[in-house]
Design an enzyme around this catalytic site. Structure first.
Site, PDB file in Angstrom:
ATOM      1  N   HIS A 209       1.429  14.359  49.525  1.00 30.33           N
ATOM      2  CA  HIS A 209       1.066  13.246  50.183  1.00 30.33           C
ATOM      3  C   HIS A 209       0.156  13.686  51.340  1.00 30.33           C
ATOM      4  CE1 HIS A 209       4.647  11.797  48.167  1.00 30.33           C
ATOM      5  NE2 HIS A 209       4.394  10.186  48.652  1.00 30.33           N
ATOM      6  N   ASP A 308       3.606   4.583  42.627  1.00 27.29           N
ATOM      7  CA  ASP A 308       4.431   5.023  44.015  1.00 27.29           C
ATOM      8  C   ASP A 308       5.847   4.352  44.403  1.00 27.29           C
ATOM      9  OD1 ASP A 308       4.507   6.481  46.304  1.00 27.29           O
ATOM     10  OD2 ASP A 308       2.773   5.446  47.621  1.00 27.29           O
TER      11      ASP A 308
HETATM   12 FE   FE2 Z   1       4.406   8.528  47.718  1.00 23.89          FE
END
Ligand code: FE2
Length: 417
Positions: A209, A308
């Site tokens: 990330h 996500d």
């Molecule tokens: Fe994520």
């Protein structure tokens, strides 16, 4: 098995696909439409594609929105706070039930490969253990990669590094990081070097990330890409989000792209999540908060789309449909030209396969495993425009999903004659 009257991507003709022992044995162009016999499956001119891939999802957090509290500000950082309140309530059966429901939702929407993150900032590592166990249990139904993801920092969270080490021993496939959330720039940079060091030592993939923030000074991507380049790991490394790139100035980005291209790393953008979470500290004009998907794609740097979240502390919508994510992504990234549409399914299929390093077993080609989906539409453009349903999903030659297209009964009030 034989599938007839199928269209293939970037082809005008109809094709017959022969499948023997779970592999494509022949793909033949038809000279005309064929009338199906009992043993054939008729595609009725619809599009055959390699299966959808979900390259970035947090299955351990899925279906927990509002438990115990809702994310009122809509920011990434409140999402992390709300999740830290939910974490003490995690147990194996809670995670198992939610993951199975979410995986079923994804499969019913044409997904056959998933990369999920599993939070390692938890002394019990119950998420990592449960996701690795489910990955193994479901291996004959779906392929799952588990990323050890240090949500609260690899170097800033107490024992963060030791917990990652333990997650590797439990069996994660991919090493994650979160440099922009580490306490300092120095810790962020050191965490990127550590992630690459662990990947080399244990022969793992990497998915960070990276720079998931609107701060134009968040530049950990250059550290990650450089480490990947110098260690010859590029194709095994992914930078997820990189939303800060949407705030970099063009002069810096121009220099950065040379490194990105040379490093050969992959990118994942999560457009629905980022348009929702980013830009939250802006008044107007308000940034879109996405990485430069269009420019990466045009520079032949591999980029794909993920969801996500599905109904979690960061994003309280989501329905498992990657075509919805793609639709949003094309709008937000201004990829609405004919050339963009005509290859757009790459962003949720072929490009994602490259990111997951599964190209050897992915694609509609003779000799490859017969895993594919049939989409309601005749090409990328029409499937996206009408958000075509997944009519059939075949994995290794076995039908795992069939869907009857919805039939609408309308009053016959228009006379077209
Ligand atoms: Fe994520």
């Amino acid at each position: 098995m034989q599938l007839i009257n199928a269209r293939l991507r970037q082809q005008k003709s109809l094709f017959t696909l022969d499948i023997v022992d779970g592999y494509f044995s022949a793909i033949t162009e038809q000279t005309q439409q064929i009338v199906a016999t009992e043993n054939q499956i008729d595609a009725f001119g619809n599009l055959v594609s390699a299966p959808f891939i979900e390259p970035h999802i947090h299955l351990d957090a899925a279906l927990t929105a509002g438990e115990p509290n809702w994310n009122h500000s809509g920011t990434l950082f409140e999402g992390i706070e709300r999740w830290s309140e939910r974490k003490p309530l995690l147990n194996e059966s809670d995670i198992r039930q939610r993951v199975l429901k979410t995986v079923e939702l994804l499969v019913s929407n044409g997904v056959q490969f998933i990369r999920t993150h599993a939070d390692t900032s938890d002394n019990s590592l119950v998420g990592v253990r449960t996701l690795c166990a489910l990955r193994d249990e479901l291996a004959d139904k779906i392929e799952i990669q588990v990323v050890g993801f240090p949500q609260d920092g690899l170097l800033s969270f107490p024992n963060g590094l030791a917990l990652m080490q333990e997650a590797i021993e439990i069996g994660v496939d991919v090493i994650g990081g979160i440099p922009h959330f580490e306490y300092t720039r120095e810790l962020g940079e050191a965490s990127m070097k550590k992630v690459i060091e662990l990947a080399l030592k244990y022969n793992k993939l990497v998915d960070v990330h990276c720079d998931e923030i609107d701060d134009p000074n968040s530049r950990f991507l250059e550290v990650l890409a450089c480490e990947a380049l110098f260690n010859d790991l590029g194709s095994r490394v992914t930078a997820s989000h990189t939303t800060a790139m949407g705030s970099y100035d063009n002069a810096y980005c121009s220099k950065l792209f040379r490194l990105l291209k040379n490093s050969n790393i992959n990118f994942i953008s999560c457009p629905t999540e980022s348009i929702h979470l980013q830009g939250r500290f802006d008044s107007y004009p308000k940034r879109r908060g996405l990485t430069r998907v269009k420019e990466l794609n045009e520079a032949n740097i591999n980029v794909c789309f993920g969801q996500d979240s599905i109904f979690d502390p960061w994003y309280s919508l989501g329905n498992g449909k990657l075509l919805r994510t793609l639709d949003f992504g094309l709008h937000i990234c201004q990829m609405m030209g004919y050339a963009d549409f005509s290859t757009a399914l790459n962003l949720i299929t072929d490009n994602s396969a490259k990111t997951l390093n599964i190209q050897d077993r992915y694609g509609v080609e003779v000799g490859k495993p017969a895993s594919f989906i049939l989409l309601d539409g005749e090409d990328d453009y029409s499937v996206i425009r009408k958000q075509g349903e997944v009519l059939l999903s075949v994995r290794l030659g076995e039908v795992i999903l069939k869907r009857q297209p919805a039939r609408v009964v309308t009053p016959n009030w228009i006379d077209y004659e």
